[in-house]
Design an enzyme around this catalytic site. Structure first.
Site, mmCIF file in Angstrom:
data_model
loop_
_atom_site.group_PDB
_atom_site.id
_atom_site.type_symbol
_atom_site.label_atom_id
_atom_site.label_comp_id
_atom_site.label_asym_id
_atom_site.label_seq_id
_atom_site.Cartn_x
_atom_site.Cartn_y
_atom_site.Cartn_z
ATOM 1 N N ASP A 13 37.634 30.757 42.854
ATOM 2 C CA ASP A 13 36.394 30.060 42.221
ATOM 3 C C ASP A 13 35.071 30.891 42.645
ATOM 4 O O ASP A 13 34.150 30.201 42.650
ATOM 5 C CB ASP A 13 36.147 28.758 42.391
ATOM 6 C CG ASP A 13 37.478 27.884 42.288
ATOM 7 O OD1 ASP A 13 38.475 28.184 41.294
ATOM 8 O OD2 ASP A 13 38.112 27.056 42.986
ATOM 9 N N HIS A 43 40.468 32.186 35.409
ATOM 10 C CA HIS A 43 39.276 33.067 35.461
ATOM 11 C C HIS A 43 38.502 32.862 34.240
ATOM 12 O O HIS A 43 39.001 32.710 33.295
ATOM 13 C CB HIS A 43 39.420 34.614 35.462
ATOM 14 C CG HIS A 43 40.185 35.144 36.912
ATOM 15 N ND1 HIS A 43 40.530 36.272 37.014
ATOM 16 C CD2 HIS A 43 40.131 34.613 38.269
ATOM 17 C CE1 HIS A 43 40.884 36.629 38.564
ATOM 18 N NE2 HIS A 43 40.589 35.632 38.765
#
Length: 340
Positions: A13, A43
């Site tokens: 992240d 993503h």
């Protein structure tokens, strides 16, 4: 010829999606290859005012002249793959994507077994996407491979051969790694980790590229740090403090609220050392330092922000070449020409 690998510096992240999209759009590689675990990581990509959450297709898909490859080390869920083909139809992704025939296939059984493992979901942070059981079956040599799935026949290619041929003929390759260094099965905060190694060395092996052909390893860090699930988190702050700093976050795949902490310099140093980082990309600087939002020149950053960046460079010994100051691709400071 250049082969670059992009790695998450911490627990995932970190904003790899934006970095990949920016770098591939500017450097225009011939092949963008997906490495890492599989569809258990998301993503986020924002491009031309639209936002995409990807789990298998390389985030650099917006560079439409590149072939998109999924390396042999990546677990493939064909339902996720075909959905992303449809979601990204206007970019011609279906016609440009190739899966290595040696990829292991995630089945319904893997997903069901994953979801039944409540201790994994609650403690380790498993997304229930079947990756752990599929990797387990691969080790036991009982998993089905992509070459055994008729629906994938038209999308198969020897990713290692194709990638090395491009490099040998003077082309450029960009390898996208998923998750983050601190989730590595070997080097992460075991047992609160993912089901395989997530370092640059393994990402190269996932795609079938030898270490002597890798030129750049770009380690991506956020200006603060987050993780999902339980496990050690030395710099964690309370959710209330995270909200007050406007740095609360939610997962791309699960929607779960992430734990938030301050930048961990010790983790950054270890991550850079084990990944062999040659560059650092620093994201979400605008979240931590709002006065720097959408800044596109290093000279315009505040003194406090510059001090923070200089400390990272000094402690890790790795230059910070990419600085993200907002969600848009243009909100990027690119110092590669000055520092490399």
């Amino acid at each position: 010829m250049t082969c670059s690998i992009l790695v998450g510096g911490a627990w995932g992240d970190e904003g790899k999606g934006k970095c990949i999209t920016y770098l591939c759009g500017n450097d225009k590689p011939d092949i963008i290859a997906r490495a890492g675990v599989g569809p258990n990581a998301g993503h986020s990509v924002e491009f031309n005012g639209e936002k995409y959450g990807l789990r298998l297709i390389p985030s650099g898909f917006v560079h439409t002249d590149a072939k998109l490859m999924i390396g042999a080390g990546v677990l493939v869920d064909k339902d996720v793959l075909f959905k992303e083909f449809e979601d990204l139809k206007k970019y011609g992704v279906k016609e440009r994507t190739f899966v290595d025939p040696r990829c292991a296939i995630i089945t319904k059984d893997h997903r069901e077994r994953d979801k039944k493992s409540e201790h994994l979901a609650k403690k380790i942070g498993s997304t229930g996407s079947g990756c752990g059981p599929a990797n387990s079956d691969r080790v036991l040599r009982t998993v089905k491979l992509a070459k055994d799935v008729p629906e994938l026949e038209d999308y198969l290619a020897d990713v290692s051969l194709e990638t090395n041929n491009v490099l040998d003929n003077g082309g450029d390759v960009f390898i996208e790694g998923s998750q983050g260094f601190a989730l590595s099965l070997y080097y992460g905060t075991y047992p609160f980790v993912t089901s395989k190694d997530t370092t640059a060395s393994t990402f190269a092996a996932d795609v079938g590229v030898g270490p002597t052909k890798v030129d750049e390893v770009i380690n991506v860090f956020k200006a603060y740090i987050t993780r999902v699930g339980e496990g050690p988190f030395p710099t964690e702050i309370s959710q209330e403090e995270a909200e007050s700093k406007n740095i609360e976050e939610y997962g791309v795949v699960t929607g779960r609220r992430r734990r938030v902490g301050l930048f961990d310099m010790e983790l950054a140093k270890e991550s850079c050392r084990i990944n062999g980082a040659t560059q650092i990309a620093l994201t979400c600087v605008d979240r931590l330092y709002p006065d720097c939002a959408r800044t596109q020149s290093y000279d315009d950053l505040s003194a406090e922000t510059k001090k923070f960046i200089e400390e990272i460079q000094s402690e890790t010994g790795v230059p910070v070449t990419i600085i993200s100051t907002g969600p848009d691709l243009k909100d990027t400071i690119d110092l590669r020409k000055e520092l490399l």
